[in-house]
Design a protein around this motif. Structure first.
Motif, PDB file in Angstrom:
ATOM      1  N   GLU A 255       3.334  -0.829  -6.028  1.00  0.00           N
ATOM      2  CA  GLU A 255       3.091  -1.781  -4.935  1.00  0.00           C
ATOM      3  C   GLU A 255       4.242  -2.770  -4.944  1.00  0.00           C
ATOM      4  O   GLU A 255       4.441  -3.515  -5.910  1.00  0.00           O
ATOM      5  CB  GLU A 255       1.758  -2.488  -5.145  1.00  0.00           C
ATOM      6  CG  GLU A 255       1.275  -3.297  -3.969  1.00  0.00           C
ATOM      7  CD  GLU A 255       0.769  -2.417  -2.834  1.00  0.00           C
ATOM      8  OE1 GLU A 255       0.673  -2.926  -1.705  1.00  0.00           O
ATOM      9  OE2 GLU A 255       0.479  -1.236  -3.082  1.00  0.00           O
ATOM     10  N   GLN A 256       5.030  -2.763  -3.874  1.00  0.00           N
ATOM     11  CA  GLN A 256       6.272  -3.526  -3.867  1.00  0.00           C
ATOM     12  C   GLN A 256       6.015  -5.025  -3.822  1.00  0.00           C
ATOM     13  O   GLN A 256       5.203  -5.512  -3.041  1.00  0.00           O
ATOM     14  CB  GLN A 256       7.135  -3.119  -2.675  1.00  0.00           C
ATOM     15  CG  GLN A 256       8.535  -3.719  -2.714  1.00  0.00           C
ATOM     16  CD  GLN A 256       9.398  -3.221  -1.574  1.00  0.00           C
ATOM     17  OE1 GLN A 256       8.876  -2.780  -0.557  1.00  0.00           O
ATOM     18  NE2 GLN A 256      10.701  -3.296  -1.737  1.00  0.00           N
ATOM     19  N   GLY A 257       6.706  -5.737  -4.694  1.00  0.00           N
ATOM     20  CA  GLY A 257       6.614  -7.187  -4.724  1.00  0.00           C
ATOM     21  C   GLY A 257       7.829  -7.857  -4.140  1.00  0.00           C
ATOM     22  O   GLY A 257       8.867  -7.234  -3.909  1.00  0.00           O
TER      23      GLY A 257
ATOM     24  N   ASP B 125       6.927  -5.998  -9.134  1.00  0.00           N
ATOM     25  CA  ASP B 125       6.255  -4.856  -8.525  1.00  0.00           C
ATOM     26  C   ASP B 125       5.086  -4.447  -9.423  1.00  0.00           C
ATOM     27  O   ASP B 125       5.204  -4.450 -10.655  1.00  0.00           O
ATOM     28  CB  ASP B 125       7.220  -3.680  -8.360  1.00  0.00           C
ATOM     29  CG  ASP B 125       8.476  -4.077  -7.603  1.00  0.00           C
ATOM     30  OD1 ASP B 125       8.344  -4.660  -6.516  1.00  0.00           O
ATOM     31  OD2 ASP B 125       9.582  -3.812  -8.113  1.00  0.00           O
ATOM     32  N   LEU B 126       3.974  -4.097  -8.817  1.00  0.00           N
ATOM     33  CA  LEU B 126       2.775  -3.707  -9.554  1.00  0.00           C
ATOM     34  C   LEU B 126       2.687  -2.189  -9.598  1.00  0.00           C
ATOM     35  O   LEU B 126       2.724  -1.520  -8.563  1.00  0.00           O
ATOM     36  CB  LEU B 126       1.530  -4.288  -8.887  1.00  0.00           C
ATOM     37  CG  LEU B 126       0.185  -3.937  -9.520  1.00  0.00           C
ATOM     38  CD1 LEU B 126       0.097  -4.463 -10.950  1.00  0.00           C
ATOM     39  CD2 LEU B 126      -0.959  -4.491  -8.669  1.00  0.00           C
ATOM     40  N   VAL B 127       2.550  -1.641 -10.807  1.00  0.00           N
ATOM     41  CA  VAL B 127       2.453  -0.199 -11.013  1.00  0.00           C
ATOM     42  C   VAL B 127       0.995   0.148 -11.294  1.00  0.00           C
ATOM     43  O   VAL B 127       0.366  -0.464 -12.156  1.00  0.00           O
ATOM     44  CB  VAL B 127       3.342   0.250 -12.187  1.00  0.00           C
ATOM     45  CG1 VAL B 127       3.309   1.762 -12.328  1.00  0.00           C
ATOM     46  CG2 VAL B 127       4.774  -0.240 -11.998  1.00  0.00           C
ATOM     47  N   ILE B 128       0.461   1.130 -10.560  1.00  0.00           N
ATOM     48  CA  ILE B 128      -0.951   1.485 -10.663  1.00  0.00           C
ATOM     49  C   ILE B 128      -1.070   2.974 -10.974  1.00  0.00           C
ATOM     50  O   ILE B 128      -0.516   3.814 -10.259  1.00  0.00           O
ATOM     51  CB  ILE B 128      -1.708   1.157  -9.360  1.00  0.00           C
ATOM     52  CG1 ILE B 128      -1.495  -0.310  -8.976  1.00  0.00           C
ATOM     53  CG2 ILE B 128      -3.197   1.462  -9.514  1.00  0.00           C
ATOM     54  CD1 ILE B 128      -2.051  -0.685  -7.612  1.00  0.00           C
ATOM     55  N   GLY B 129      -1.795   3.297 -12.039  1.00  0.00           N
ATOM     56  CA  GLY B 129      -1.998   4.687 -12.417  1.00  0.00           C
ATOM     57  C   GLY B 129      -3.209   5.288 -11.742  1.00  0.00           C
ATOM     58  O   GLY B 129      -4.201   4.611 -11.480  1.00  0.00           O
TER      59      GLY B 129
END
Length: 357
Positions: A330-332, A307-311
């Motif tokens: 953002e779910q992977g 999963d991609l974490v975006i600040g």
């Protein structure tokens, strides 16, 4: 500024540990369990050193235990980085302070840190960004090899450096081309007004090794215009967002007018065995969010996909009324990101460096 930066298990290494916080000022963090390391644990502390501006894990003595590299961007002349030691059992203790051979006042050395064993001795080497270094404050990247006892081995500038390039503001490393060797990505968010990323490969070996440019990456690769003030390259992250053998590069342009002014945008780039090509782009829903100012990655839902974490430091959380900042996940899946919003976390009081565990 919740969502400004993260540190995760893959930054630190395998094995359990407490949450790591980098407290640059007098912030107060109150998580359930935490270990605090003030600058005075590793040397003389000075007001305004900004100890904890960047944190990265590594094994600097090949003892099988992980240590930390911690930036103090205004310590001494232009900043220093402490490479801690980690005796067992026990907490981190003072190790080696590193700095450029010819420091520049105000260089902000330690703004970004990356670690990997490039010289092949089993110990982590250290790469440090100093976005205000050099006589024209264009920025520089410095390499400290463990074979050379962490003396400076390379200091690298962009070609035709210009004041405000901020070269070295962000760093990322990974095997982007699936060659079995790692490459280095260096962000220059002020270059040409819009920002760009320099991809570099390791050349040579041992104490004679150095980094050389492979490719220049900008927004045109993803079909976007390079616009002044976008700050493309202000944040970088290496993440394996698919089932392939190569790693992807995630790049933030936190001030890009994506949908709205200063809303920001996040990009993924994939390379396989050739040069980087476009992956996906991600946009927030509101103006002024500075989406893409920081990234993280982890299998948060334990489904086997990253999963991609975006600040987004300017975004208003779901339960907030002011722009305290958020992180978006953002779910992977095993085959890649699904491009669907998974969770959005409102802000809470914490330091700017958080470990997902």
């Amino acid at each position: 500024m919740y969502g400004r930066a993260f540190i995760q298990p893959n930054d630190w290494g395998n094995g359990p540990m407490n949450t790591v916080f980098g407290l640059q000022a007098s912030s107060v963090a109150e998580p359930g369990t935490a270990t605090y390391y003030p600058e005075s644990d590793f040397g003389v502390a000075h007001q305004g050193d900004h100890f904890g501006a960047a944190i990265m894990g590594g094994d600097f003595d090949n003892d099988g235990r992980r240590e930390l590299a911690i930036g103090a961007i205004d310590r001494a002349v232009g900043g220093e980085v402490i490479l801690t030691a980690h005796p067992a059992p026990g907490p981190l203790v003072a190790g080696t302070w590193i700095a450029p051979s010819f420091p520049t006042a105000g260089a902000k050395f330690g703004t970004a840190i990356a670690t990997h064993d490039f010289d092949g001795d089993g110990k982590s080497d250290v790469i440090v960004g100093a976005p205000k270094a050099s006589t024209n404050t264009a920025g520089a990247m410095f390499f400290f090899g463990s074979l050379g006892h962490f003396a400076q081995q390379q200091g690298h500038l962009m070609s035709a450096p210009t004041a405000g390039d901020d070269y070295g503001a962000a760093l990322a490393i990974g095997d982007y081309r699936a060659t079995g060797t790692w490459q280095l990505a260096v962000g220059a968010p002020g270059r040409n007004g819009s920002g760009r990323v320099e991809l570099m490969g390791w050349v040579g070996s041992g104490t004679s090794g150095f980094f050389a440019q492979i490719q220049i990456v900008d927004q045109t690769i993803a079909g976007q215009a390079n616009a002044a003030g976008d700050h493309f390259g202000a944040a970088l992250r290496t993440a394996k967002l698919h089932a392939g053998s190569h790693a992807d590069l995630v790049v933030g342009a936190p001030d890009k007018a994506g949908r709205l002014a200063d809303s920001g945008m996040a990009f993924t780039f994939t390379a396989t065995t050739a040069m980087f090509t476009a992956g996906k782009t991600y946009l927030p829903q509101a103006a002024g969010t500075h989406f893409g100012c920081a990234f993280g990655d982890a299998d948060l839902d334990r489904d086997g996909g990253v999963d991609l974490v975006i600040g987004a430091t300017g975004e208003i959380g779901q339960t907030e009324t002011t722009a305290t900042g958020t992180i978006t996940v953002e779910q992977g899946s095993r085959s890649g990101l699904t491009n669907q919003w998974f969770l959005r976390y409102p802000a809470f009081e914490s330091g700017p460096y958080v470990l997902f565990d």
